[in-house]
Design a protein around this motif. Structure first.
Motif, mmCIF file in Angstrom:
data_model
loop_
_atom_site.group_PDB
_atom_site.id
_atom_site.type_symbol
_atom_site.label_atom_id
_atom_site.label_comp_id
_atom_site.label_asym_id
_atom_site.label_seq_id
_atom_site.Cartn_x
_atom_site.Cartn_y
_atom_site.Cartn_z
ATOM 1 N N GLU A 154 22.780 46.660 38.246
ATOM 2 C CA GLU A 154 23.068 45.241 38.147
ATOM 3 C C GLU A 154 24.805 45.040 38.087
ATOM 4 O O GLU A 154 25.283 44.174 38.749
ATOM 5 N N TYR A 155 25.295 45.939 37.498
ATOM 6 C CA TYR A 155 26.699 45.999 37.105
ATOM 7 C C TYR A 155 27.432 46.414 38.683
ATOM 8 O O TYR A 155 28.322 45.657 38.980
ATOM 9 N N MET A 156 26.966 47.410 39.118
ATOM 10 C CA MET A 156 27.440 47.646 40.564
ATOM 11 C C MET A 156 27.409 46.742 41.786
ATOM 12 O O MET A 156 27.895 46.165 42.289
ATOM 13 N N SER A 161 33.366 49.264 42.905
ATOM 14 C CA SER A 161 33.154 50.651 42.255
ATOM 15 C C SER A 161 34.452 51.516 42.157
ATOM 16 O O SER A 161 34.755 52.340 41.368
ATOM 17 N N LEU A 162 35.693 51.084 42.811
ATOM 18 C CA LEU A 162 36.885 51.745 42.727
ATOM 19 C C LEU A 162 37.730 51.182 41.302
ATOM 20 O O LEU A 162 38.052 52.001 40.568
ATOM 21 N N THR A 163 37.819 49.974 41.330
ATOM 22 C CA THR A 163 38.899 49.190 40.161
ATOM 23 C C THR A 163 38.118 48.851 39.182
ATOM 24 O O THR A 163 38.690 48.551 37.967
ATOM 25 N N ASP A 164 36.773 48.682 39.137
ATOM 26 C CA ASP A 164 35.981 48.163 38.234
ATOM 27 C C ASP A 164 36.051 46.690 37.901
ATOM 28 O O ASP A 164 35.438 45.941 36.826
ATOM 29 N N LEU A 165 36.756 46.018 38.704
ATOM 30 C CA LEU A 165 36.985 44.468 38.834
ATOM 31 C C LEU A 165 35.728 43.892 39.244
ATOM 32 O O LEU A 165 34.974 44.393 39.924
ATOM 33 N N VAL A 166 35.630 42.522 38.922
ATOM 34 C CA VAL A 166 34.866 41.986 39.779
ATOM 35 C C VAL A 166 34.948 41.796 41.032
ATOM 36 O O VAL A 166 35.972 41.974 41.751
ATOM 37 N N ASN A 167 33.581 42.014 41.969
ATOM 38 C CA ASN A 167 33.858 42.204 43.283
ATOM 39 C C ASN A 167 33.683 40.861 44.142
ATOM 40 O O ASN A 167 33.509 39.749 43.330
ATOM 41 N N ARG A 168 34.058 40.740 45.184
ATOM 42 C CA ARG A 168 34.052 39.447 46.200
ATOM 43 C C ARG A 168 32.925 38.444 45.934
ATOM 44 O O ARG A 168 33.075 37.372 45.851
ATOM 45 N N THR A 231 39.445 34.982 35.857
ATOM 46 C CA THR A 231 38.841 36.185 36.240
ATOM 47 C C THR A 231 39.842 36.777 37.482
ATOM 48 O O THR A 231 40.018 36.243 38.332
ATOM 49 N N LEU A 232 39.461 38.178 37.424
ATOM 50 C CA LEU A 232 40.499 39.070 38.426
ATOM 51 C C LEU A 232 39.373 39.764 39.244
ATOM 52 O O LEU A 232 38.627 40.531 38.634
ATOM 53 N N ALA A 233 39.680 39.690 40.369
ATOM 54 C CA ALA A 233 38.685 40.338 41.380
ATOM 55 C C ALA A 233 39.411 41.172 42.475
ATOM 56 O O ALA A 233 40.483 40.899 42.879
ATOM 57 N N ARG A 234 38.735 42.240 43.055
ATOM 58 C CA ARG A 234 39.307 42.951 44.247
ATOM 59 C C ARG A 234 38.327 42.266 45.396
ATOM 60 O O ARG A 234 37.294 42.571 45.517
ATOM 61 N N LEU A 235 39.164 41.728 46.399
ATOM 62 C CA LEU A 235 38.213 41.114 47.415
ATOM 63 C C LEU A 235 37.947 42.014 48.572
ATOM 64 O O LEU A 235 37.233 41.519 49.383
ATOM 65 N N GLY A 236 38.609 43.164 48.722
ATOM 66 C CA GLY A 236 38.454 44.042 49.801
ATOM 67 C C GLY A 236 39.940 44.652 50.008
ATOM 68 O O GLY A 236 40.883 43.986 50.141
ATOM 69 N N GLY A 237 39.895 45.761 50.641
ATOM 70 C CA GLY A 237 41.063 46.441 50.899
ATOM 71 C C GLY A 237 42.090 46.517 49.768
ATOM 72 O O GLY A 237 42.015 46.817 48.651
ATOM 73 N N PHE A 240 43.535 40.855 46.495
ATOM 74 C CA PHE A 240 43.113 40.687 44.951
ATOM 75 C C PHE A 240 42.880 39.149 44.848
ATOM 76 O O PHE A 240 43.637 38.396 45.700
ATOM 77 N N GLY A 241 41.821 38.595 43.942
ATOM 78 C CA GLY A 241 41.705 37.273 43.806
ATOM 79 C C GLY A 241 41.896 37.056 42.233
ATOM 80 O O GLY A 241 41.291 37.781 41.605
ATOM 81 N N ILE A 242 42.471 35.695 42.004
ATOM 82 C CA ILE A 242 42.432 35.349 40.402
ATOM 83 C C ILE A 242 42.051 34.078 40.266
ATOM 84 O O ILE A 242 42.546 33.226 40.845
ATOM 85 N N LEU A 243 41.107 33.825 39.594
ATOM 86 C CA LEU A 243 40.509 32.550 39.134
ATOM 87 C C LEU A 243 41.360 32.312 37.695
ATOM 88 O O LEU A 243 40.948 32.688 36.913
#
Length: 576
Positions: A154-156, A161-168, A231-237, A240-243
């Motif tokens: 569920e976490y994954m 998986s690389l940065t442990d941030l929220v994903n897209r 919220t900080l997320a890695r969106l891909g490549g 990054f996104g920040i809400l």
């Protein structure tokens, strides 16, 4: 050993190996607890145990330690096994519970089992105790392992998986929730879209392992600069996104500018080599006129690329009336259409013929292949999609498609094997930078049995000068095979003459902007004449573009140009 709660700190310090069975006993009678332990030792089990006799002590034991099994009496003063089961579900849902009691009835036992107890045993008959403990400890371990696996999966599903941030996926869900808040008037939120400017350089230079380390370090750096409820997320490549929750545009810009500053001061070190990095940030105010997260992210992406176009290492707010953003939005729309056209073979070729202007010309038929895009019954000219293709690095793919279509046509018609004739094919500047393009051209020419002398590749003057060394190498290599080259839009930069010696081309195509008005503008006339003289001095043939009437054609004949092309000569038309 039985450990009264009052002595638990002392016993914890004396705890033996972690492999020893850890048993929590809930019992108000220490004698009954000792009898239970004596029964276990006779059966070969010597657990580490702790005795608790109140709700308060049970809660503390469940919070502070991990247990393999819990043994509880049913009736205690103001405290029953049902309450024990409730607390276990709250603190340690996978912990197996066995009720050992002298007063429990059949109905109560059934109810306890339904409430979560794994088994019940009467105190006057402990023969089933050890088998029950062994069974429940084993099954409890299985339940814990299963729950850990489910929790991990569920976490994954919601984290990178690389940065442990929220994903897209999770970021879009939270973004949609913030948009719903805005629609309900419950606060202001801002979206930041971040792109790491130097990532590709570091990734290509040092390898993917270095790139991964950089992304993890940047993720940690960004995390330190935002609030815990953002919220900080890695969106891909490298995106990054920040809400930013509950903030206005002024505060959001300050945060974004701080992020840019922190990134520019950061030094990434790999194998003792330091690298500088920077961020380009697009900012979007989450407002009621937005309908979904995709639209927000698209506008934030546009603003981010606008920040890149304007020098990188800066923040750009999305504004719908910004001309650059409108153009980029249009270009991004075109990219998907271009990709689809490449996959569905929707590109086609037209041609525009040229005529010889001098009577001694013996080179035969000349025409230029022109690319078009077919969408249903519509034929779209290149001016509509080429700017987008150039901006998003799709021109090399289009060039390859044009070469494929042109060579196939020259094969099917046999024109590519004639003794005379020249067929012009445009190449973008980016294609000259592709190492494998020349091999592709040669293999395709061999496949279609073409004479390379029949093919003349065109490159614009500005593209040739921008990549002079690469262009020189490409042209020299291709000419050895027999291909010809033309320098298109010659004269537009007026730096052409000094570079002409370095480019071993066969044709100069004089920029049509000068040709069109040469009858009325003496300066344009002088430029066309100068280009023609310089071209002939270099041993090249000259072609005038944009020849729109007979009068201009006659003047070009007088000036001595070799060929003419334009609507006054022949309009573009589909290939036969």
């Amino acid at each position: 050993m039985l450990v009264p709660f009052a002595h638990c700190d002392k016993v914890k310090a004396m705890t033996e190996t972690a492999s020893r069975l850890r048993m929590l006993i809930v019992e108000d009678s220490e004698d009954d607890a000792l009898l239970l332990l004596r029964e276990l030792r006779k059966g070969g089990i010597d657990p580490y145990s702790e005795l608790v006799d109140s709700e308060e002590r049970l809660c503390l034991a469940l919070r502070e330690n991990k247990w393999d099994i819990l043994i509880t009496d049913h009736n205690m003063p103001g405290f029953s096994s049902f309450r024990v089961l409730e607390l276990v579900r709250e603190y340690s849902a996978d912990l197996p519970v066995i009720i050992v009691s002298g007063t429990i009835g059949e109905g109560v036992a059934v109810t306890a089992m339904k409430s979560g107890a794994q088994d019940y045993i009467m105190k006057d008959n402990l023969s089933r105790l050890i088998p029950a403990i062994n069974r429940e400890v084993r099954e409890g371990s299985i339940r814990r392992a299963k729950r850990v696996a489910e929790t991990t999966l569920e976490y994954m599903a919601y984290h990178d998986s690389l940065t442990d941030l929220v994903n897209r996926r999770e970021f879009e869900r939270r973004l949609m929730r913030a948009l719903e808040d805005t629609h309900n008037g419950d606060g202001d939120h801002v979206l930041l879209y971040l792109d790491l400017d130097q990532f590709k350089i570091i990734n290509d230079t040092c390898g993917h392992i270095a790139g991964d380390h950089l992304l993890k370090q940047i993720a940690a750096l960004l995390s330190e600069q935002i609030r815990s409820d953002d919220t900080l997320a890695r969106l891909g490549g490298d995106e990054f996104g920040i809400l930013l929750h509950g903030c206005d545009g002024y505060y959001a810009r300050r945060v974004a500018e701080k992020l840019c500053q922190e990134a520019s001061e950061f030094r990434f070190v790999w194998q003792n080599k330091p690298f500088s990095v920077s961020l380009s940030i697009g900012m979007v105010l989450i407002e009621k006129h937005y309908d979904n997260a995709s639209e927000l992210l698209s506008h934030a992406d546009l603003a981010c690329y606008a920040a890149k176009d304007r020098g990188r290492n800066n923040v750009q707010l999305y504004q719908s009336n910004d001309a650059d953003m409108q153009q980029r939005q249009n270009d991004m729309h075109w990219t998907s259409r271009i990709q689809q056209a490449l996959q569905s073979d929707s590109f086609c070729l037209w041609k525009q013929d040229m005529v010889a202007l001098q009577p001694n010309d013996t080179d035969g038929y000349r025409t230029e292949f022109l690319v078009r895009l077919k969408e249903g019954d519509d034929v779209i000219p290149p001016g509509a999609f080429i700017p987008a293709a150039e901006r998003f690095s799709l021109m090399t793919k289009i060039d390859r498609k044009v070469i494929e279509l042109a060579f196939r046509y020259l094969d099917q018609t046999g024109l590519g094997r004639e003794e005379t004739g020249t067929f012009f094919i445009n190449l973008s500047g980016s294609s000259f930078n592709e190492p494998e393009l020349f091999l592709y051209i040669c293999e395709l020419a061999d496949t279609h049995r073409l004479k390379p002398e029949r093919v003349c590749f065109e490159i614009t003057e500005t593209s040739a000068i921008a990549n002079l060394n690469v262009t020189q190498q490409f042209i020299n290599t291709a000419k050895k095979r027999g291909f010809k080259f033309a320098l298109d839009d010659f004269g537009a930069g007026m730096s052409s003459f000094s570079y002409l010696k370095a480019l071993p081309v066969d044709y100069l195509k004089v920029d049509g902007g000068f040709v069109r008005n040469l009858l009325t503008d003496p300066i344009d006339l002088g430029i066309v004449d100068a280009c023609n003289r310089i071209g002939h001095a270099a041993g090249l043939k000259t072609v005038a573009e944009f020849v729109e009437n007979e009068e201009v054609k006659k003047r070009l004949v007088e000036l001595g140009l070799d060929c003419a092309q334009g609507y006054g000569i022949s309009k573009p038309c589909p290939l036969d």
